[in-house]
Design a protein around this motif. Structure first.
Motif, mmCIF file in Angstrom:
data_model
loop_
_atom_site.group_PDB
_atom_site.id
_atom_site.type_symbol
_atom_site.label_atom_id
_atom_site.label_comp_id
_atom_site.label_asym_id
_atom_site.label_seq_id
_atom_site.Cartn_x
_atom_site.Cartn_y
_atom_site.Cartn_z
ATOM 1 N N PRO A 1 103.767 96.950 -30.195
ATOM 2 C CA PRO A 1 104.936 96.657 -29.327
ATOM 3 C C PRO A 1 106.264 97.112 -29.915
ATOM 4 O O PRO A 1 107.248 97.268 -29.179
ATOM 5 C CB PRO A 1 104.892 95.129 -29.195
ATOM 6 C CG PRO A 1 103.492 94.737 -29.543
ATOM 7 C CD PRO A 1 103.056 95.722 -30.587
ATOM 8 N N ASP A 2 106.291 97.324 -31.234
ATOM 9 C CA ASP A 2 107.561 97.620 -31.907
ATOM 10 C C ASP A 2 107.815 99.105 -32.125
ATOM 11 O O ASP A 2 108.860 99.482 -32.662
ATOM 12 C CB ASP A 2 107.602 96.907 -33.264
ATOM 13 C CG ASP A 2 107.413 95.397 -33.132
ATOM 14 O OD1 ASP A 2 107.977 94.811 -32.181
ATOM 15 O OD2 ASP A 2 106.667 94.835 -33.950
ATOM 16 N N VAL A 3 106.856 99.947 -31.745
ATOM 17 C CA VAL A 3 107.026 101.396 -31.909
ATOM 18 C C VAL A 3 106.806 102.073 -30.564
ATOM 19 O O VAL A 3 106.358 101.444 -29.600
ATOM 20 C CB VAL A 3 106.041 101.953 -32.961
ATOM 21 C CG1 VAL A 3 106.317 101.352 -34.332
ATOM 22 C CG2 VAL A 3 104.591 101.703 -32.546
ATOM 23 N N ASP A 4 107.128 103.355 -30.517
ATOM 24 C CA ASP A 4 106.905 104.085 -29.264
ATOM 25 C C ASP A 4 105.423 104.444 -29.093
ATOM 26 O O ASP A 4 104.903 104.444 -27.973
ATOM 27 C CB ASP A 4 107.761 105.351 -29.241
ATOM 28 C CG ASP A 4 109.247 105.035 -29.127
ATOM 29 O OD1 ASP A 4 109.633 104.372 -28.145
ATOM 30 O OD2 ASP A 4 109.999 105.425 -30.037
ATOM 31 N N ALA A 5 104.780 104.727 -30.189
ATOM 32 C CA ALA A 5 103.352 105.050 -30.145
ATOM 33 C C ALA A 5 102.787 104.916 -31.557
ATOM 34 O O ALA A 5 103.549 104.903 -32.539
ATOM 35 C CB ALA A 5 103.118 106.457 -29.610
ATOM 36 N N ALA A 6 101.469 104.812 -31.665
ATOM 37 C CA ALA A 6 100.836 104.636 -32.972
ATOM 38 C C ALA A 6 99.452 105.246 -32.995
ATOM 39 O O ALA A 6 98.705 105.147 -32.010
ATOM 40 C CB ALA A 6 100.762 103.153 -33.323
ATOM 41 N N PHE A 7 99.123 105.852 -34.125
ATOM 42 C CA PHE A 7 97.764 106.346 -34.340
ATOM 43 C C PHE A 7 96.935 105.209 -34.924
ATOM 44 O O PHE A 7 97.281 104.661 -35.980
ATOM 45 C CB PHE A 7 97.753 107.540 -35.294
ATOM 46 C CG PHE A 7 98.167 108.828 -34.649
ATOM 47 C CD1 PHE A 7 97.269 109.538 -33.860
ATOM 48 C CD2 PHE A 7 99.450 109.327 -34.813
ATOM 49 C CE1 PHE A 7 97.645 110.735 -33.251
ATOM 50 C CE2 PHE A 7 99.838 110.512 -34.209
ATOM 51 C CZ PHE A 7 98.934 111.220 -33.419
ATOM 52 N N ILE A 8 95.846 104.853 -34.221
ATOM 53 C CA ILE A 8 95.012 103.724 -34.640
ATOM 54 C C ILE A 8 93.570 104.197 -34.777
ATOM 55 O O ILE A 8 93.022 104.809 -33.851
ATOM 56 C CB ILE A 8 95.083 102.566 -33.620
ATOM 57 C CG1 ILE A 8 96.536 102.177 -33.339
ATOM 58 C CG2 ILE A 8 94.300 101.358 -34.131
ATOM 59 C CD1 ILE A 8 96.691 101.105 -32.275
ATOM 60 N N ASN A 9 92.970 103.915 -35.930
ATOM 61 C CA ASN A 9 91.568 104.283 -36.154
ATOM 62 C C ASN A 9 90.669 103.631 -35.108
ATOM 63 O O ASN A 9 90.951 102.526 -34.627
ATOM 64 C CB ASN A 9 91.117 103.847 -37.542
ATOM 65 C CG ASN A 9 91.865 104.580 -38.634
ATOM 66 O OD1 ASN A 9 93.001 104.237 -38.941
ATOM 67 N ND2 ASN A 9 91.255 105.578 -39.220
ATOM 68 N N THR A 10 89.570 104.299 -34.779
ATOM 69 C CA THR A 10 88.678 103.842 -33.713
ATOM 70 C C THR A 10 88.244 102.391 -33.872
ATOM 71 O O THR A 10 88.303 101.599 -32.931
ATOM 72 C CB THR A 10 87.433 104.745 -33.643
ATOM 73 O OG1 THR A 10 87.842 106.089 -33.372
ATOM 74 C CG2 THR A 10 86.494 104.285 -32.538
#
Length: 314
Positions: A203-212
């Motif tokens: 919620p605090d960033v515009d987008a995020a890379f998250i592991n599967t």
């Protein structure tokens, strides 16, 4: 005298029949041995995660039925145990990591583990609670979170390069850091966070890379991602393909190579997709063809159903 000769003849005939029968039986055994050279062999395979366990348990059933090979699947709880166990001989094979992770582990532990086959790719997805498409990201200063470990953080930066947001110094190879960004026209702001915590920061960033795995734990699937780096598995850097790993001296072991052959089938490919809820993609040579064939078959079936429905309506 004639009776004795007749009896001897009968005995010779019976003996001949027994000999022929024994020869035939031995021939069958010899044939079975030739067709199932690994009959009775036992192999321990280390995995991490329920999905990996389910896939290898299915492979174990096929190996036992078709080749007489007994596979013991060992479920481990973290990413350090499988390589340690393989290196010290507690495991024969492990199947949980990509090439980049293995290379990094070898370097850190002065080891020489290697791999004998690909299994799948776990795409690294870019997720957002604010936007549904890459084009919607702010034109200037978008904040994007990435994992703070070398392999996954580097992969996230390479994914941003694939997406066209940044350029990286080629000399950094597959482990770039934010310091290796050579061009950043949109002023992307990189936030490095602990991989397991990124979904909480979404919620605090515009987008995020998250592991599967962490994405799944957060209730996210690959369909929720606004971008992922493995849309074309054939062009993905091979260091991000998951593998079947062995000790260096076992790289040419015919038993282990046979297990790779048993693993890399259309049935396993379908199970990989099913057990990961579509989050993993089969990654060995030709595996993409299975998906295409399955998709074509589903399309044909849908068209057939629609045609039947139209006929019924008429």
């Amino acid at each position: 005298m004639k009776k004795i000769i007749a009896k001897l003849g009968s005995l010779s005939l019976v003996s001949g029949l027994f000999a022929a029968s024994a020869f035939a039986t031995n021939a069958v055994y010899a044939q079975d041995e030739a067709e199932r050279p690994f009959e009775g062999e036992h192999v321990t395979v280390g995995v991490v995660g329920d999905a990996g366990e389910q896939v290898w348990e299915a492979v174990a059933e096929v190996a036992l039925e078709q080749e007489g090979i007994e596979i013991e699947v060992v479920l481990l709880t973290d990413y350090n145990q499988p390589n340690e166990a393989l290196n010290n001989g507690s495991l024969d094979i492990n199947s949980f990591q990509h090439v980049a992770f293995l290379n990094d582990w070898n370097s850190a532990n002065d080891a020489d583990l290697t791999y004998i086959g690909y299994t799948s790719v776990n795409p690294l997805g870019l997720y957002s609670e604010k936007y549904t498409d890459l084009s919607e990201l702010p034109e200037e200063g978008a904040i994007i979170a990435i994992p703070n470990d070398p392999t996954n953080g580097g992969r996230a930066l390479l994914a941003l390069e694939i997406a066209g947001f940044i350029e990286l110094d080629d000399a950094a190879g597959v482990l770039p850091t934010p310091d290796d960004i050579t061009d950043n026209p949109q002023g992307i702001v990189i936030e490095e966070l602990e991989a397991s915590q990124i979904s909480l920061a979404l919620p605090d960033v515009d987008a995020a890379f998250i592991n599967t795995g962490f994405a799944n734990d957060a209730g996210l699937t690959l369909e929720d991602a606004i971008f992922f780096d493995a849309e074309d598995v054939e062009t993905l850097n091979e260091v991000y393909k998951n593998i079947i790993a062995v000790r260096a001296e076992d790289k040419e072991n015919p038993l282990y190579l046979k297990l790779v052959e048993i693993y890399q089938t259309p049935e396993t490919a379908a199970l990989i997709v099913e057990t990961s809820n579509g989050g993993s993609i089969p990654a060995w040579d030709g595996a993409a063809d299975y998906a295409d064939e399955e998709s074509d078959a589903e399309t044909t079936e849908e068209e057939s159903t629609e045609t039947d429905s139209e006929t019924d309506t008429e």
